[in-house]
Design an enzyme around this catalytic site. Structure first.
Site, PDB file in Angstrom:
ATOM      1  N   PHE A 223      21.072   8.276 -31.307  1.00  0.00           N
ATOM      2  CA  PHE A 223      21.907   8.732 -32.409  1.00  0.00           C
ATOM      3  C   PHE A 223      22.684  10.009 -32.075  1.00  0.00           C
ATOM      4  CE2 PHE A 223      18.391  11.565 -33.093  1.00  0.00           C
ATOM      5  CZ  PHE A 223      18.849  12.615 -33.895  1.00  0.00           C
ATOM      6  N   LYS A 224      22.234  10.730 -31.073  1.00  0.00           N
ATOM      7  CA  LYS A 224      22.923  11.963 -30.703  1.00  0.00           C
ATOM      8  C   LYS A 224      24.368  11.701 -30.259  1.00  0.00           C
ATOM      9  CE  LYS A 224      18.995  14.085 -31.320  1.00  0.00           C
ATOM     10  NZ  LYS A 224      18.229  14.825 -30.336  1.00  0.00           N
ATOM     11  N   ASP A 225      24.651  10.470 -29.818  1.00  0.00           N
ATOM     12  CA  ASP A 225      26.012  10.143 -29.397  1.00  0.00           C
ATOM     13  C   ASP A 225      27.019  10.311 -30.527  1.00  0.00           C
ATOM     14  OD1 ASP A 225      25.500   9.402 -26.717  1.00  0.00           O
ATOM     15  OD2 ASP A 225      24.840   7.409 -27.332  1.00  0.00           O
TER      16      ASP A 225
END
Length: 500
Positions: free
Chosen positions: A111-113
């Site tokens: 999810f950091k993307d």
């Protein structure tokens, strides 16, 4: 829109300054002076927008010194279909009253993307807007996913150097390989002999080291952060909460205006804080489920009002949550105390000196009203992976399993059948061994070969190993340094060739 520090000892700054600097000069975190409010009609009206336009619209309320065209350009570059597919954050129907928000369709399968694909574009524009000709050193401490996502986002971005620190024995084999094989002329990765909190504390100490800051300035460098302490990292995450709600209404999973629940696997408190901000901005949210693993410092805080980091950090099968100092909680406390920076600074000082603090009765009650907190042990996590797969033919990674199980506990204890969105923060293929254990297919697995686990998982679930994983099999190890946490500043200076 101007930004202030949660500790109140710095002046107001623009969004571009907040993003470029990352951390406030007094050690606090930048927060906007106010929050916009969206009507239900506005929220549902955004559903027709492509994701990049949706994101640009949300960001436009906070990054007011960026033009609409600039934000559109940044978002279009970040969320291109070649990186995320047709929908960066699809909402999957899984249970009767439970859906999963998949946030891992980006380049690094985490999810950091969502934030770290756009942050480099925002950072580059911030440099232009602040009239700065210094080069930026991006520092990131990672518990597994932030590091690779930041490296991917900032690889070969002109005028930047990115340095990532990760706990040598505290990430999954795939997470580690993703980082140590990272190419790029401006990338450097160090393993730390210690845990994530050691790495995060080291980065914060470096940010507050005035002599080091001056030394770098003399050489044309300035520090910034890719962790969620940077407002440019946190703000883009607000988008997918609004989009999930609009998607749920559009697919007739809920009625317009119906209040829903989000279950969030929580470590550094950034992801769930973005949800809280969305609620503050008008999103109809009934409750947040703050899901932790056996490093249950947040569960204890929500239930008692006491934050106490004086405990052993457990190494778990959900390593991205192996954290005892949840930095973004500071932003929540600032908001709940009605921006009482002196009180927040006092609590943070207590945390640094004695390792704990207790909030006021009023703040504690507000926290309990907003959040239901539960922690999930190792066996429960593995069992949840198996149960979701058996019951719904759906595969989840360990972090998502923690959130799923916490949602089950909420339903059991509350009797509440409200619609729940479980945030899925990583692909199952980043944690193949644990997922195989969950579905009962790990027997005879070679512990030292993460690729064997990936291929077996694909075979057993009739799926395909993601290209990001298969590519790792032939990539050379480029970053081999493992250092002590107290050596971080020294190695930064070596990397920047300030010392030999």
């Amino acid at each position: 829109m101007l930004f202030v520090s949660t500790r109140g000892q710095t002046g107001k700054v623009s969004a571009a300054h907040a993003i470029k600097e990352g951390l406030a000069g007094d050690g606090g975190l930048f927060v906007p002076q106010s929050f916009p409010y969206f009507s239900l009609e506005t929220i549902l009206g955004m559903h027709a927008l492509p994701y990049e336009q949706f994101a640009a619209k949300i960001l436009s309320y906070f990054l007011t010194d960026y033009t609409a065209d600039e934000l559109t350009e940044c978002a279009a570059a970040a969320y291109a279909a070649g990186k995320f597919g047709p929908d960066p954050t699809p909402l999957r129907k899984v249970g009767e009253r439970t859906d999963v928000l998949e946030l891992w369709h980006g380049p690094t399968m985490a999810f950091k993307d969502i934030a770290l694909q756009i942050l480099p574009h925002l950072m580059t524009k911030a440099q232009e807007k602040t009239g700065s000709d210094t080069r930026i050193v991006i520092l990131a401490a990672t518990s597994g996913d932030t590091g690779k996502a930041a490296l991917e986002g900032f690889e070969d971005v002109p005028g930047t150097e990115i340095i990532v620190f990760y706990p040598e024995n505290g990430v999954s084999p795939v997470q580690k390989l993703q980082m140590v094989t990272q190419p790029g002329k401006n990338t450097k990765v160090f393993g730390i002999r210690g845990n994530f909190d050691d790495a995060q504390r080291g980065v914060k100490d470096i940010f507050s080291d005035a002599s080091l800051e001056n030394e770098l300035k003399d050489c044309g460098w300035v520090f910034s952060s890719a962790n969620s302490i940077n407002w440019g990292r946190l703000a883009p995450q607000i988008t997918y909460y609004f989009k999930a709600y609009a998607d749920a209404v559009a697919s007739e999973r809920i009625k317009p205006g119906e209040r829903i629940i989000f279950a969030v696997p929580t470590g550094n408190f950034g992801d769930i804080l973005a949800g809280y901000y969305a609620k503050k901005m008008g999103l109809p949210v009934k409750q947040f489920i703050c899901a932790s693993n056996s490093n249950n410092v947040l569960t204890d805080f929500v239930n008692t009002g006491v934050y106490d980091k004086n405990r052993v950090l457990n190494k778990t099968v959900s390593p991205s949550m192996d954290i005892l100092v949840s930095s973004n909680l500071e932003r929540l406390l600032f908001d709940l105390t009605e921006n009482d920076a002196a009180q927040v600074a006092a609590w943070m000082k207590q945390l640094n000196t004695v390792g704990k603090y207790q909030v006021s009765k009023d703040v504690a009650e507000q926290v309990r009203e907003l959040f239901f907190a539960a922690w999930i042990d190792e066996q429960e996590t593995v069992d949840a992976i198996g149960r979701v797969h058996n019951d719904f033919e759906y595969l989840v990674d360990p972090h998502t399993a923690v959130a799923w199980r916490a949602a089950e506990k909420y339903r059991l204890l509350s009797g509440d059948d409200s619609y729940i969105v479980v945030l899925s923060t990583a692909s199952p293929f980043k944690f193949c061994k644990t997922v195989l254990e969950g579905i009962g297919k790990a027997a005879g697995l070679n512990e030292n070969d993460p690729f064997e686990a990936a291929h077996r998982l694909a075979e057993e679930t009739e799926s395909t190993v993601p290209a990001q994983v298969t590519a790792l099999e032939s990539m050379p190890i480029l970053h081999k340094d493992v250092i002590a946490a107290e050596e971080m500043a020294q190695y930064i200076k070596k990397t920047l060739e300030i010392i030999k």
